[in-house]
Design a protein around this motif. Structure first.
Motif, PDB file in Angstrom:
ATOM      1  N   CYS A  52      -4.703   8.909  14.238  1.00 28.04           N
ATOM      2  CA  CYS A  52      -5.805   8.626  15.168  1.00 28.04           C
ATOM      3  C   CYS A  52      -5.279   7.896  16.409  1.00 28.04           C
ATOM      4  O   CYS A  52      -4.804   6.761  16.322  1.00 28.04           O
ATOM      5  CB  CYS A  52      -6.845   7.783  14.444  1.00 28.04           C
ATOM      6  N   HIS A  53      -5.381   8.538  17.572  1.00 24.11           N
ATOM      7  CA  HIS A  53      -4.851   7.965  18.806  1.00 24.11           C
ATOM      8  C   HIS A  53      -5.522   6.631  19.140  1.00 24.11           C
ATOM      9  O   HIS A  53      -4.845   5.633  19.420  1.00 24.11           O
ATOM     10  CB  HIS A  53      -5.050   8.959  19.956  1.00 24.11           C
ATOM     11  N   SER A  72      -0.161  14.905   5.254  1.00 24.47           N
ATOM     12  CA  SER A  72      -1.508  14.942   5.820  1.00 24.47           C
ATOM     13  C   SER A  72      -1.546  15.313   7.285  1.00 24.47           C
ATOM     14  O   SER A  72      -2.430  16.064   7.714  1.00 24.47           O
ATOM     15  CB  SER A  72      -2.184  13.579   5.645  1.00 24.47           C
ATOM     16  N   ALA A  73      -0.606  14.779   8.085  1.00 26.53           N
ATOM     17  CA  ALA A  73      -0.785  14.921   9.534  1.00 26.53           C
ATOM     18  C   ALA A  73       0.473  14.543  10.298  1.00 26.53           C
ATOM     19  O   ALA A  73       1.339  13.832   9.791  1.00 26.53           O
ATOM     20  CB  ALA A  73      -1.946  14.018   9.989  1.00 26.53           C
ATOM     21  N   LEU A  74       0.502  15.013  11.536  1.00 23.70           N
ATOM     22  CA  LEU A  74       1.451  14.546  12.541  1.00 23.70           C
ATOM     23  C   LEU A  74       0.670  13.801  13.622  1.00 23.70           C
ATOM     24  O   LEU A  74      -0.409  14.241  14.037  1.00 23.70           O
ATOM     25  CB  LEU A  74       2.204  15.713  13.182  1.00 23.70           C
ATOM     26  N   ASP A  75       1.217  12.689  14.099  1.00 23.05           N
ATOM     27  CA  ASP A  75       0.559  11.886  15.122  1.00 23.05           C
ATOM     28  C   ASP A  75       0.393  12.657  16.427  1.00 23.05           C
ATOM     29  O   ASP A  75       1.163  13.583  16.728  1.00 23.05           O
ATOM     30  CB  ASP A  75       1.366  10.631  15.424  1.00 23.05           C
ATOM     31  N   ALA A  76      -0.575  12.211  17.206  1.00 29.71           N
ATOM     32  CA  ALA A  76      -0.731  12.712  18.572  1.00 29.71           C
ATOM     33  C   ALA A  76       0.306  12.079  19.494  1.00 29.71           C
ATOM     34  O   ALA A  76       0.736  12.686  20.472  1.00 29.71           O
ATOM     35  CB  ALA A  76      -2.136  12.405  19.085  1.00 29.71           C
ATOM     36  N   ASP A  77       0.718  10.850  19.194  1.00 27.27           N
ATOM     37  CA  ASP A  77       1.553  10.072  20.098  1.00 27.27           C
ATOM     38  C   ASP A  77       3.027  10.149  19.705  1.00 27.27           C
ATOM     39  O   ASP A  77       3.370  10.312  18.532  1.00 27.27           O
ATOM     40  CB  ASP A  77       1.135   8.600  20.069  1.00 27.27           C
ATOM     41  N   SER A  96       0.822  -1.213   0.000  1.00 25.74           N
ATOM     42  CA  SER A  96       0.000   0.000   0.000  1.00 25.74           C
ATOM     43  C   SER A  96       0.854   1.260   0.000  1.00 25.74           C
ATOM     44  O   SER A  96       1.991   1.263   0.464  1.00 25.74           O
ATOM     45  CB  SER A  96      -0.903  -0.001   1.237  1.00 25.74           C
ATOM     46  N   GLN A  97       0.282   2.346  -0.521  1.00 24.82           N
ATOM     47  CA  GLN A  97       0.926   3.657  -0.399  1.00 24.82           C
ATOM     48  C   GLN A  97       0.563   4.347   0.903  1.00 24.82           C
ATOM     49  O   GLN A  97       1.238   5.272   1.323  1.00 24.82           O
ATOM     50  CB  GLN A  97       0.488   4.561  -1.558  1.00 24.82           C
ATOM     51  N   SER A  98      -0.511   3.926   1.535  1.00 25.64           N
ATOM     52  CA  SER A  98      -1.015   4.605   2.726  1.00 25.64           C
ATOM     53  C   SER A  98      -0.151   4.311   3.952  1.00 25.64           C
ATOM     54  O   SER A  98       0.004   3.153   4.336  1.00 25.64           O
ATOM     55  CB  SER A  98      -2.448   4.145   3.017  1.00 25.64           C
ATOM     56  N   PRO A  99       0.403   5.342   4.603  1.00 26.75           N
ATOM     57  CA  PRO A  99       1.143   5.098   5.840  1.00 26.75           C
ATOM     58  C   PRO A  99       0.299   4.409   6.907  1.00 26.75           C
ATOM     59  O   PRO A  99       0.817   3.607   7.684  1.00 26.75           O
ATOM     60  CB  PRO A  99       1.568   6.507   6.269  1.00 26.75           C
ATOM     61  N   TYR A 100      -0.996   4.698   6.937  1.00 29.11           N
ATOM     62  CA  TYR A 100      -1.862   4.047   7.917  1.00 29.11           C
ATOM     63  C   TYR A 100      -1.971   2.556   7.646  1.00 29.11           C
ATOM     64  O   TYR A 100      -1.834   1.736   8.570  1.00 29.11           O
ATOM     65  CB  TYR A 100      -3.250   4.687   7.896  1.00 29.11           C
ATOM     66  N   LEU A 101      -2.197   2.179   6.418  1.00 33.91           N
ATOM     67  CA  LEU A 101      -2.271   0.750   6.099  1.00 33.91           C
ATOM     68  C   LEU A 101      -0.929   0.066   6.331  1.00 33.91           C
ATOM     69  O   LEU A 101      -0.881  -1.068   6.812  1.00 33.91           O
ATOM     70  CB  LEU A 101      -2.739   0.555   4.662  1.00 33.91           C
ATOM     71  N   LEU A 102       0.154   0.760   6.022  1.00 36.93           N
ATOM     72  CA  LEU A 102       1.474   0.174   6.236  1.00 36.93           C
ATOM     73  C   LEU A 102       1.761  -0.054   7.721  1.00 36.93           C
ATOM     74  O   LEU A 102       2.525  -0.962   8.067  1.00 36.93           O
ATOM     75  CB  LEU A 102       2.551   1.074   5.619  1.00 36.93           C
ATOM     76  N   GLN A 103       1.145   0.740   8.586  1.00 40.36           N
ATOM     77  CA  GLN A 103       1.301   0.512  10.024  1.00 40.36           C
ATOM     78  C   GLN A 103       0.750  -0.852  10.438  1.00 40.36           C
ATOM     79  O   GLN A 103       1.117  -1.383  11.482  1.00 40.36           O
ATOM     80  CB  GLN A 103       0.573   1.619  10.814  1.00 40.36           C
ATOM     81  N   HIS A 104      -0.147  -1.403   9.620  1.00 39.85           N
ATOM     82  CA  HIS A 104      -0.784  -2.679   9.941  1.00 39.85           C
ATOM     83  C   HIS A 104      -0.278  -3.826   9.076  1.00 39.85           C
ATOM     84  O   HIS A 104      -0.819  -4.927   9.131  1.00 39.85           O
ATOM     85  CB  HIS A 104      -2.308  -2.543   9.791  1.00 39.85           C
ATOM     86  N   ALA A 105       0.764  -3.563   8.297  1.00 40.41           N
ATOM     87  CA  ALA A 105       1.228  -4.572   7.353  1.00 40.41           C
ATOM     88  C   ALA A 105       1.874  -5.775   8.034  1.00 40.41           C
ATOM     89  O   ALA A 105       1.947  -6.853   7.437  1.00 40.41           O
ATOM     90  CB  ALA A 105       2.211  -3.941   6.362  1.00 40.41           C
ATOM     91  N   ASP A 106       2.358  -5.600   9.267  1.00 37.69           N
ATOM     92  CA  ASP A 106       2.976  -6.734   9.949  1.00 37.69           C
ATOM     93  C   ASP A 106       2.115  -7.260  11.100  1.00 37.69           C
ATOM     94  O   ASP A 106       2.587  -8.007  11.950  1.00 37.69           O
ATOM     95  CB  ASP A 106       4.371  -6.359  10.464  1.00 37.69           C
ATOM     96  N   ASN A 107       0.834  -6.888  11.130  1.00 41.48           N
ATOM     97  CA  ASN A 107      -0.088  -7.463  12.115  1.00 41.48           C
ATOM     98  C   ASN A 107      -0.259  -8.958  11.864  1.00 41.48           C
ATOM     99  O   ASN A 107      -0.161  -9.416  10.710  1.00 41.48           O
ATOM    100  CB  ASN A 107      -1.467  -6.817  12.004  1.00 41.48           C
ATOM    101  N   PRO A 108      -0.572  -9.736  12.887  1.00 38.87           N
ATOM    102  CA  PRO A 108      -0.949 -11.134  12.663  1.00 38.87           C
ATOM    103  C   PRO A 108      -2.309 -11.264  11.972  1.00 38.87           C
ATOM    104  O   PRO A 108      -2.656 -12.351  11.506  1.00 38.87           O
ATOM    105  CB  PRO A 108      -0.980 -11.724  14.074  1.00 38.87           C
ATOM    106  N   VAL A 109      -3.075 -10.174  11.919  1.00 38.09           N
ATOM    107  CA  VAL A 109      -4.330 -10.182  11.166  1.00 38.09           C
ATOM    108  C   VAL A 109      -4.014 -10.205   9.669  1.00 38.09           C
ATOM    109  O   VAL A 109      -3.179  -9.441   9.183  1.00 38.09           O
ATOM    110  CB  VAL A 109      -5.176  -8.929  11.501  1.00 38.09           C
ATOM    111  N   ASP A 110      -4.687 -11.081   8.946  1.00 32.27           N
ATOM    112  CA  ASP A 110      -4.487 -11.199   7.502  1.00 32.27           C
ATOM    113  C   ASP A 110      -5.346 -10.144   6.800  1.00 32.27           C
ATOM    114  O   ASP A 110      -6.347 -10.456   6.153  1.00 32.27           O
ATOM    115  CB  ASP A 110      -4.862 -12.603   7.041  1.00 32.27           C
ATOM    116  N   TRP A 111      -4.930  -8.882   6.933  1.00 32.31           N
ATOM    117  CA  TRP A 111      -5.716  -7.779   6.379  1.00 32.31           C
ATOM    118  C   TRP A 111      -5.758  -7.816   4.857  1.00 32.31           C
ATOM    119  O   TRP A 111      -4.777  -8.141   4.194  1.00 32.31           O
ATOM    120  CB  TRP A 111      -5.124  -6.432   6.796  1.00 32.31           C
ATOM    121  N   TRP A 112      -6.925  -7.409   4.325  1.00 27.79           N
ATOM    122  CA  TRP A 112      -7.087  -7.168   2.898  1.00 27.79           C
ATOM    123  C   TRP A 112      -7.320  -5.674   2.699  1.00 27.79           C
ATOM    124  O   TRP A 112      -7.962  -5.035   3.529  1.00 27.79           O
ATOM    125  CB  TRP A 112      -8.312  -7.907   2.346  1.00 27.79           C
ATOM    126  N   PRO A 113      -6.841  -5.121   1.591  1.00 28.14           N
ATOM    127  CA  PRO A 113      -7.282  -3.769   1.233  1.00 28.14           C
ATOM    128  C   PRO A 113      -8.715  -3.834   0.704  1.00 28.14           C
ATOM    129  O   PRO A 113      -9.192  -4.897   0.291  1.00 28.14           O
ATOM    130  CB  PRO A 113      -6.302  -3.358   0.126  1.00 28.14           C
TER     131      PRO A 113
END
Length: 673
Positions: free
Chosen positions: A49-50, A313-318, A7-24
């Motif tokens: 998003c915090h 787009s944004a800077l994180d809260a955390d 994915s190009q999305s930084p948000y989706l890439l944050q979840h790319a190594d989850n054990p969840v088998d995410w689909w776009p």
């Protein structure tokens, strides 16, 4: 790595190594759910998003939870900033079912993408009356296997109800004086006369409503409207929602006093507020408004500008705190001890008083959010305060920085182009105009295809896969129109025209109302259509504003008629919900005023002509458009005007030309004239 790794999305890439088998999001995911005969779990969020981060750490990174999700569901991740259309239709369903919404959004769907169970954040164990996420998963799985007919019935009813929901808001009648006065009265009733802004906690920056108040005050002379705008802007600028060291605004305040922000910083908030403060300075000459507009512009350039010339787009809260914990606000808050470590005892005491830092703290664990309390009684030399601010900012830069979502969203970059162009013009900052021009160049070079169709996002100079929605076309056109007025380059007017032609042909329905997606966009369970503002102007009213400005520049009856048709909804909603149709009210002010068309004929090398041009740009007449150049240029407003001077027109009926900047100032509402 799962399917999000490409994915190009930084948000989706944050979840790319989850054990969840995410689909776009896509047909493949729903076909897989249909093949396996399992429900779809749809999770929608965004990178800053915090609570999205919290749920990810608690649940999506848990191996056992991931294994359960993979066995019993097809799991889809969506970045709401990439796919605002998908977000909109399911948020409408969530809000209709639960009465509230937010992110992360958690929706369970049939393989036909029909929703049947909703929520937002779910904790890992039951708390505060909420079931745990594992309990929700188990409950949905049980319902799917044991009560399938009931699930299908619920899903079908929800989709049917959504399909039958009609705006029933559009009218061919333009809002008039009484409608705008009623909207002002509605805002007055909701106004917080003590703390500024509207409503209670959480309190959001009312950017669009503030623009309406400034335009209404300029057109009618309403002191009350101007006071509400001015006091609200001062309260925000003095509060913790504003970064007192680095400039720029956080997303919202968790309290009604503007003290403790939700620390994420969004491009759209800062672009909109930069423009509001610049317009407030234009109306009042406020030193505070000038400082905040410039600091916010500098923040966007310094911290959000990408290597390709666009804006992230944004800077994180955390971010990480001193103990290595990833927590909200760690980058921004201070304890008295931290001030002493950086400043020494004497200056730390002054900084505590000046910025409202207390021993008990205003945030968490004894830390304080920096503010500028009005009643702190601190008397300090300006140079000393600037030295303190510079040292604290330098020390803060050594802390672990919040993450940055560096994708470029077309609509929000359009808002930034308009804000930076105007701020640069008002305050003689050609560097800001240059940054606005570079961002506009990126939008043309990367986001526009050969047919002038606009892509929603890009990253690292590569165009994203998703089509632009109405707000993209409208806000980018708005930015190009502002840039045309500020630079005197008619090419930007042409580019705006290309985009608005698509609005007229692809986003307008048979009844003349506007849709958020094009007529050839992916078909969802409902074609999204919403005239109300959220954190940004609605695509509907943003399009009305850009169409109106373009018509004023060109005399196009088709664009004027489309703008007026779109403004009918403002007549219906203005008195009912003025806080949520603020941009539409601001555009209605421009339509009622004309808007004024200002043609300045002359050469950029002529000081007298440049003075007239600057005077025209400083006018407060709502939505006025400005064309500058010599006769025969690309600006239609300059056609057949061979005599140097300024012409102020409405509906192409013009007053006598003038070469006197004072006279022009009176005609366009320059402050003090």
């Amino acid at each position: 790595m799962n399917r999000l790794a490409d994915s190009q999305s930084p948000y989706l890439l944050q979840h790319a190594d989850n054990p969840v088998d995410w689909w776009p999001w896509g047909t493949d995911a729903f076909e897989e759910a249909r093949r396996r005969d399992v429900p779809v779990f749809l999770s929608i969020g965004y990178s800053a998003c915090h609570w999205c981060h919290v749920m990810a750490h608690e649940s999506f990174e848990d191996d056992s939870v991931g294994a359960y999700m993979n066995e019993h569901f097809v799991n889809i991740k969506v970045d709401r900033e990439e796919r605002p259309d998908v977000d909109a239709v399911y948020m409408e369903a969530v809000q209709a079912a639960t009465g509230q919404g937010g992110w992360p959004m958690s929706v369970f769907l049939t393989p036909d993408a029909e929703p049947f169970y909703f929520g937002t954040y779910f904790p890992p164990s039951p708390k505060h009356g909420m079931p745990s996420f594992p309990q929700v998963l188990e409950g949905v799985r049980t319902a799917w296997t044991d009560r399938r007919a009931e699930v299908d019935e619920v899903a079908g009813k929800i989709v049917k109800d959504l399909g039958e929901r009609s705006l029933a808001l559009a009218t061919s009648e333009l809002p008039g004086e009484q409608d705008l006065a009623a909207a002002l009265l509605g805002l007055t009733r909701e106004y917080d006369a003590v703390r500024g802004g509207f409503g209670g906690a959480p309190k959001f920056p009312p950017s669009m409503a503030l623009e309406f108040l400034l335009r209404h005050a300029a057109r009618t002379g309403s002191e009350g409207a101007l006071q509400m705008a001015s006091d609200s802007c001062e309260a925000m600028a003095r509060g913790g929602i504003y970064d007192q060291l680095g400039g720029g605004f956080a997303r919202y305040s968790v309290d009604r006093e503007w003290v403790v922000p939700h620390f994420e910083k969004m491009l759209y908030d800062n672009a909109l507020l930069c423009r509001v403060y610049a317009h407030l300075w234009r109306a009042t000459g406020s030193d505070l408004a000038r400082r905040v507009a410039l600091e916010t512009a500098d923040f966007m350039v310094r911290e959000l500008r990408t290597g390709e010339g666009g804006f992230a787009s944004a800077l994180d809260a955390d971010s990480e705190d001193a103990h290595g914990r990833h927590v909200e606000g760690a980058y921004y808050v201070w304890t008295p001890g931290q001030l002493r470590d950086v400043l020494g005892e004497a200056d730390a005491g002054l900084a505590q008083a000046y910025f409202g830092v207390t021993e008990e703290g205003t945030f968490e664990e004894g830390a304080s959010v920096l503010q500028l309390p009005q009643d702190n009684g601190t008397v300090a030399d300006a140079g000393q305060i600037e030295s303190i601010r510079a040292r604290l900012l330098a020390a803060r830069a050594e802390r672990p920085a919040p993450g940055r979502d560096d994708k470029v969203v077309a609509a929000w970059n359009g808002l930034a182009v308009a804000a930076l162009a105007e701020t640069g013009a008002y305050f003689d900052r050609p560097d800001l105009i240059e940054r606005a021009t570079e961002a506009a160049d990126l939008l043309v070079r990367v986001h526009l295809d050969d047919a002038a169709r606009l892509a929603r996002t890009s990253r690292d100079g590569r165009v994203g896969p998703h089509a632009g929605v109405l707000e993209d076309y409208a806000d980018v056109a708005e930015g190009f129109l502002a840039l045309a007025s500020v630079t005197g380059e008619g090419a930007w007017l042409d580019f705006a025209g290309f985009l608005l032609d698509h609005v007229l042909t692809r986003f307008v329905g048979e009844d003349g109302t506007l849709y958020d997606t094009a007529d050839d966009a992916e078909k969802l369970i409902r074609r999204p259509q919403d005239p109300t503002d959220t954190a940004t102007p609605s695509g509907w009213t943003a399009a009305a504003g850009a169409l109106l400005s373009y018509a004023a520049h060109t005399g196009s009856a088709a664009h004027r008629e489309a703008a007026e048709g779109a403004l009918g909804v403002v007549k219906t909603l203005g008195s009912r919900a003025p806080r949520f149709i603020g941009w539409g009210l601001a555009v209605a002010e421009a339509a009622l005023d004309g808007p004024r068309e200002v043609a300045v004929v002359g050469s950029a090398s002529d000081p007298a002509a440049r003075e007239l041009w600057r005077t025209a740009l400083l006018g407060t007449a709502p939505g006025a458009v400005v064309a500058f150049g010599s006769d025969g240029t690309e600006f239609p407003l300059l056609t057949d005007r061979p005599t140097p001077g300024a012409y102020v027109c409405r509906r192409f009926v013009c007053a006598a030309p003038t070469t006197d900047a004072g006279v022009l100032g009176e005609q366009v509402g320059v402050r003090g004239r």
